[in-house]
Write a protein that holds these residues in place. Structure first.
Motif, PDB file in Angstrom:
ATOM      1  N   GLU A 946      40.540   2.781 -21.996  1.00 16.52           N
ATOM      2  CA  GLU A 946      39.357   3.475 -21.483  1.00 16.52           C
ATOM      3  C   GLU A 946      38.077   2.731 -21.841  1.00 16.52           C
ATOM      4  OE1 GLU A 946      36.707   5.945 -19.761  1.00 16.52           O
ATOM      5  OE2 GLU A 946      38.873   5.879 -19.487  1.00 16.52           O
ATOM      6  N   GLU A 947      37.990   2.208 -23.082  1.00 13.10           N
ATOM      7  CA  GLU A 947      36.757   1.539 -23.478  1.00 13.10           C
ATOM      8  C   GLU A 947      36.517   0.250 -22.693  1.00 13.10           C
ATOM      9  OE1 GLU A 947      40.068   0.534 -26.422  1.00 13.10           O
ATOM     10  OE2 GLU A 947      39.246   2.314 -25.426  1.00 13.10           O
ATOM     11  N   VAL A 948      37.587  -0.354 -22.143  1.00 15.39           N
ATOM     12  CA  VAL A 948      37.454  -1.553 -21.308  1.00 15.39           C
ATOM     13  C   VAL A 948      37.223  -1.149 -19.855  1.00 15.39           C
ATOM     14  CG1 VAL A 948      38.638  -3.620 -20.488  1.00 15.39           C
ATOM     15  CG2 VAL A 948      38.852  -2.924 -22.887  1.00 15.39           C
ATOM     16  N   SER A 988      41.726   3.456 -11.770  1.00 14.34           N
ATOM     17  CA  SER A 988      42.380   4.439 -12.643  1.00 14.34           C
ATOM     18  C   SER A 988      43.535   3.733 -13.338  1.00 14.34           C
ATOM     19  CB  SER A 988      42.885   5.641 -11.838  1.00 14.34           C
ATOM     20  OG  SER A 988      43.806   5.220 -10.850  1.00 14.34           O
ATOM     21  N   SER A 989      43.716   4.060 -14.613  1.00 16.20           N
ATOM     22  CA  SER A 989      44.730   3.340 -15.373  1.00 16.20           C
ATOM     23  C   SER A 989      45.238   4.211 -16.509  1.00 16.20           C
ATOM     24  CB  SER A 989      44.142   2.039 -15.941  1.00 16.20           C
ATOM     25  OG  SER A 989      45.121   1.348 -16.687  1.00 16.20           O
ATOM     26  N   LYS A 990      46.527   4.055 -16.814  1.00 17.54           N
ATOM     27  CA  LYS A 990      47.136   4.686 -17.979  1.00 17.54           C
ATOM     28  C   LYS A 990      47.745   3.586 -18.827  1.00 17.54           C
ATOM     29  CE  LYS A 990      48.270   9.158 -15.912  1.00 17.54           C
ATOM     30  NZ  LYS A 990      49.370  10.112 -15.608  1.00 17.54           N
ATOM     31  N   PRO A 991      47.257   3.406 -20.065  1.00 12.77           N
ATOM     32  CA  PRO A 991      47.805   2.347 -20.922  1.00 12.77           C
ATOM     33  C   PRO A 991      49.322   2.442 -21.022  1.00 12.77           C
ATOM     34  CG  PRO A 991      45.852   3.302 -21.906  1.00 12.77           C
ATOM     35  CD  PRO A 991      46.173   4.138 -20.715  1.00 12.77           C
ATOM     36  N   GLY A 992      49.978   1.294 -20.773  1.00 13.68           N
ATOM     37  CA  GLY A 992      51.429   1.237 -20.839  1.00 13.68           C
ATOM     38  C   GLY A 992      52.121   1.552 -19.534  1.00 13.68           C
ATOM     39  N   GLU A 993      51.396   2.090 -18.520  1.00 15.83           N
ATOM     40  CA  GLU A 993      52.021   2.479 -17.260  1.00 15.83           C
ATOM     41  C   GLU A 993      51.539   1.638 -16.079  1.00 15.83           C
ATOM     42  OE1 GLU A 993      51.820   6.615 -16.473  1.00 15.83           O
ATOM     43  OE2 GLU A 993      52.409   7.205 -18.499  1.00 15.83           O
TER      44      GLU A 993
END
Length: 1005
Positions: A946-948, A988-993
């Motif tokens: 999120e911070e990136v 939109s992004s989910k870390p690891g997914e």
């Protein structure tokens, strides 16, 4: 006759034995009676009786059993005499659960139980089991009573064999039991007498100690010393672990104010925070208000609430006794004794002692309060007298106000005392004009206040002279507007008295308590009212004084009015000239001349200081006949720091400072060179006003010059920034183009190499065929040799392979055409303007160009492309720029998937495990929704934190290593979509997914 003789002899012998037995019994009975009379020790009596009886009856055990009166027929053997070889029964606890049903009532009526054989007597199993435990086979039991209450049992046990008990033995034991009952009764009476004597002795000692404590309480000591002495003495008297005094607050919370505790325990005073007992708060003091005590022998067995037990555990208490402290009719606090080591059975005399001490502390508190009140009233009168004296001595209202607020705050020990004045020209608006405040609170001086609800709620009441005392502003049901004003000044409790001037509300005298709520005492309210009345007198005096002064001033100013008006008009014109010009030199020149003419002096000059406080004249206006001031002439400041009294002495010059903001810039000087001159106050004020305008003009001129410089610098910096941005964007495009061309070269190289490799074989095949045809044409007789020659070259193979070679060359050629076409579709150099295109063509062209990066290589497997295209209308756009967006997003997805593969592979390498198959996929979907073309490009990479993610569209922001990116790719993409096409691009992004980019572009169709 002989048989009769023998019978008579036997009878005689039997009678003799019975007589001897009776004699022995009487001796034993007499011995027991003598011992009972000789000794008052019950244990000695029991032991003597058991010994005598066992020897007389030749029994195996004689024992005394005592019931525990607090338990259900449970008890123990307290004395015995037992024959050798048999187990002692002393101190063995016995509980026969069937005793109450079968024997209790009989024994209470005096029944004697004689059992010859316990196994044949029909006894209950539980009773027989208890007797067997003590090896009993036959027993004789007689009850021992005390005041018609079954005290115990006298038991004669035969352990070796069964035994038939004689009537004489039973009667003998009954007589022994009767005398033991007498002994038990005597022992009880003796114990009661001894206990009563001990109680009387203890009561006398307690009364003596309490009398000493009361004398100390009534002695003229301060209340803290009384508390300390009392807790120490009462703790010694009660032998308690802690004695403490608890004081209630107004809301029935409270604090420990004094204590005495044994070594090893934690203090409560100053350590324990304010205690909120919900029961005491809800019941307004509970039982203590009714002067009742409260004792608990064991906090865990008293049925207390969990919160109460938890609070007592914080005090380290296991038992406590408390008594109220009443200050007159009002509950002031509680005195408490705590037992911390173990539970404790509190005696009535101990609670009574605690109550007496609590009563005496209440008397001491009342005396202390009365004494403090008397002293306080004396101090109030002293302060009031001082204020009245100051009012009469001084005619300066500011001095009177400051003296009053200072004296009143000290007297009332308040956080702030202030005088508030209403503005008569406005509707209940005003400000604080004088105050005395503690350092912890904010100053309210010059604070403008407008309470629009004041007129509705308070104005009429204050106008009638009412004093308003508020203990807690949050409990007074004030309007919200008034609460906000009080909170602004940190006020929690306030006392407000009106200041009346000629019957009208002039202002308010405000006493503020900021740190906590406060219950104002009647004496404090009366004192404040008296102070306010005296300030009203001062206001009336000030009004009369001002009227007199005004009349004097009006007479004195009558002759100067016209000249002053003329001077003001000239001053206004001068100031107007200053404000109209932006050229500082012009301002100096025109203003010095105007001021010289206005003051009718011979010279007016402006002097400017340098950084080292040297300086020079920068402007000069002088009367005809006088010479200009020399440019380097020094300035003497002999009168600049003089007092106001210097103005009454004649001198040749006067000057005022010119300030540029807070900085001293220079001096405005007026000269009268021909003769001394008395400078009037209005002339100096006029110079001062002009100097102020000079300062403003100088500051404006410098700000204007600074603004010009900054504007020039910003323009230059902006130009350089644009150039830098252009270079960076061009560099980004060149970098992308280099990657693109490398991929295209790789893609074109494969089919070209393939065609080139086949040209050799095609040339050989063609040459052989030509040779064969030529030979055939020259001589048909050579046909066999031609046939042989063709056989040697495997004519069948040539015929089969030649079409394949031609087909492969065709495929390679078509592949080259596709790549060139895709490159043209991607770049669209001939389509710089808006054009309606098929978005799918641009996506497919980009994928074809990036094909070399999607294939498997030595570092990772191939990347799967999943297309989910729907039918779309043609989109009017800038095709080349939109293709650049697709290129940036797809390249980033490929980079993310490569990073994912390397990260997971490295993880398994470190674990020395076989890495499973890692799926690498990119999904491209399109759809038309509500006149919008929606394009989604998603991957199953590691995702973006999120911070990136919140910065990915910022220029120059990149998470790639040096040399792998400039941070402009997504920024340029954002500009192309949002600014050029008026669309949206979201991430939109989910870390690891994984990560998904969504592009929305308006469609005119």
């Amino acid at each position: 006759m002989e048989p009769n003789s023998n019978f008579a002899e036997n009878q005689l012998l039997l009678s003799s034995a019975q007589l001897q037995e009776q004699l022995d019994q009487q001796k034993a009975l007499a011995s027991v009676i003598v011992r009972i009379r000789e000794s008052l020790d019950l244990e000695t009596i029991f032991q003597t009786t058991a010994t005598e009886v066992r020897l007389l009856l030749n029994a195996d055990r004689v024992a005394v059993f005592q019931f525990d009166l607090e338990k259900d027929w449970e008890g123990e053997f307290v004395s015995e005499n037992v024959a050798p070889g048999w187990t002692s029964a002393l101190k063995v606890k016995v509980y026969d659960h069937c005793f109450g049903e079968q024997f209790a009532s009989s024994y209470q009526q005096g029944r004697v139980q004689a059992v010859a054989d316990i196994y044949n007597a029909g006894l209950s199993d539980c009773h027989a089991a208890i007797l067997s435990k003590f090896q009993v086979k036959a027993n004789l039991v007689v009850p021992l009573s005390r005041q018609k209450e079954l005290w115990g049992l006298l038991c004669i046990h035969q352990c070796s064999e069964a035994r038939n008990w004689k009537e004489s033995e039973i009667e003998f034991i009954r007589q022994i039991a009767d005398h033991l009952t007498v002994a038990i009764q005597q022992a009880k009476h003796l114990h009661e007498v001894q206990l009563q004597a001990a109680k009387l002795a203890q009561a006398a000692q307690r009364d003596q100690v309490i009398a000493q404590i009361v004398d100390k309480i009534r002695s003229p000591l301060d209340i803290e010393t009384i508390f300390k002495t009392t807790t120490q003495e009462i703790r010694k008297l009660l032998q308690a672990d802690r004695v403490a005094i608890f004081s209630f607050n107004a809301d029935w919370s409270g604090n420990f104010v004094a204590e005495s505790f044994a070594e090893g325990w934690t203090p409560l005073v100053g350590i324990q925070p304010t205690i909120f007992d919900t029961y005491l708060q809800q019941t307004q003091g509970g039982r203590y208000v009714d002067n009742e005590t409260f004792t608990v022998n064991d906090i865990y067995q008293a049925g207390l609430t969990d919160c109460h037990v938890t609070l007592l555990e914080q005090f380290q208490a296991k038992a406590f006794a408390t008594a109220p402290i009443l200050q007159g009719d009002k509950l002031w606090g509680v005195i408490a004794a705590y037992q911390n080591v173990s539970p404790r059975q509190w005696q009535s005399y101990e609670v009574e002692s605690l109550t007496k001490i609590g009563t005496q502390i209440g008397v001491a508190l009342r005396h202390y309060k009365l004494l403090a009140h008397a002293q306080y009233q004396a101090e109030q009168q002293k302060t009031l007298t001082s204020v009245i004296t100051r009012i009469r001595e001084s005619l300066d209202l500011d001095t009177i106000f400051q003296t009053t607020v200072t004296e009143a705050r000290k007297m009332l020990q308040a956080d702030r005392v202030a005088v508030f004045r209403f503005d008569p020209q406005k509707d209940w608006e005003g400000e604080f004009i004088s105050e005395d405040v503690v350092p912890e609170c904010n100053s309210v001086i010059a604070e403008k206040i407008y309470d629009y609800c004041f007129g509705e709620n308070f104005a009429s009441l204050y106008a009638q002279g009412r004093v308003n005392a508020i203990a807690d502003i949050y409990q007074a049901k004030f309007p919200g507007c008034y609460i906000q004003i009080l909170e602004k000044f940190q006020v929690r409790a306030n006392l407000v008295a009106p200041l009346l001037k000629k019957g009208e509300l002039w202002g308010l005298l405000c006493i503020h308590q900021c740190t906590t709520f406060r219950h104002w005492q009647p004496s404090e309210i009366e004192f404040t009212s008296q102070i306010a009345e005296q300030l009203g007198v001062a206001l009336k005096q000030d009004s009369y004084l001002k009227q007199v002064q005004m009349q004097v001033v009006q007479l004195a100013e009558a002759t100067e009015r016209e000249k002053a008006m003329e001077r003001q008009e000239l001053l206004a014109a001068t100031i107007d000239k200053i404000r109209q010009s932006l050229d500082i030199k012009t301002i100096f020149r025109t203003t010095t001349q105007a001021v010289r003419e206005l003051l009718e002096v011979e010279r007016v000059a402006i002097y400017r200081f340098n950084a080292d406080w040297s300086g020079k004249f920068v402007a000069d206006s002088f009367k005809d006949g006088w010479k200009p001031v020399a440019q380097a002439q020094p300035m003497i400041l002999k009168t600049f720091e003089g007092t106001d009294d210097d103005n009454e002495l004649p001198r040749n010059e006067t000057f005022v400072p010119i300030r540029q903001g807070e900085k001293l810039w220079g001096l405005l000087v007026a000269y009268q060179n021909s003769q001394p001159r008395y400078w009037k106050e209005e002339e100096i004020n006029l110079l001062a006003q002009v100097a102020v305008q000079f300062g403003i003009a100088i500051q404006q001129a410098e700000l204007l010059e600074q603004t010009k410089r900054q504007t020039s610098e910003l323009t230059q910096a902006l130009q350089e920034l644009k150039q830098t941005q252009t270079r960076l964007i061009q560099g980004e495009k060149m970098a992308g183009l280099g990657q693109l061309l490398a991929g295209v070269a790789h893609e074109i190289n494969n089919p070209v190499s393939f065609i080139f490799g086949n040209l050799i074989h095609l040339n050989e095949y063609t040459q052989e065929l030509l040779n064969a045809v030529n030979l055939y044409r020259q001589n048909s007789s050579l046909l066999p040799s031609v046939q042989e020659q063709i056989d040697n070259h495997d004519l069948d193979f040539i015929i089969e392979d030649l079409p394949k070679t031609l087909d492969s060359m065709k495929v390679g050629t078509e592949r080259i055409c596709e790549i060139v076409l895709s490159l043209r579709n991607f770049s669209r150099t001939d389509e710089a303007e808006l054009k309606a295109v098929d978005i799918h063509d641009g996506l497919d062209s980009t994928l074809l160009i990036l094909g070399h990066r999607l294939k498997n290589n030595n570092e990772r497997p191939a990347i799967e492309i999943v297309k989910e295209y729907t039918t779309l209308p043609l989109l009017e756009c800038y095709p080349a720029q939109l293709n650049q967006v697709f290129m940036n997003l797809l390249s980033n997805s490929i980079d993310a998937l490569e990073e994912k593969f390397q990260t997971i592979q490295q993880r398994y390498l470190k674990l020395s495990q076989r890495c499973p198959r890692i799926p690498l996929s990119i999904w491209i979907s399109t759809q038309a929704v509500n006149n919008q073309i929606v394009i989604r490009i998603a991957d199953n990479g590691l995702g973006i934190p999120e911070e990136v993610r919140s910065h990915i569209f910022d220029p120059f922001f990149t998470t790639k290593g040096p040399g792998k990116g400039t941070g402009l790719g997504l920024s340029i993409s954002y500009q192309i979509v949002v600014e050029k096409h008026h669309g949206q691009i979201k991430c939109s992004s989910k870390p690891g997914e994984g990560t998904e980019f969504l592009i929305e572009i308006p469609s005119s169709n």
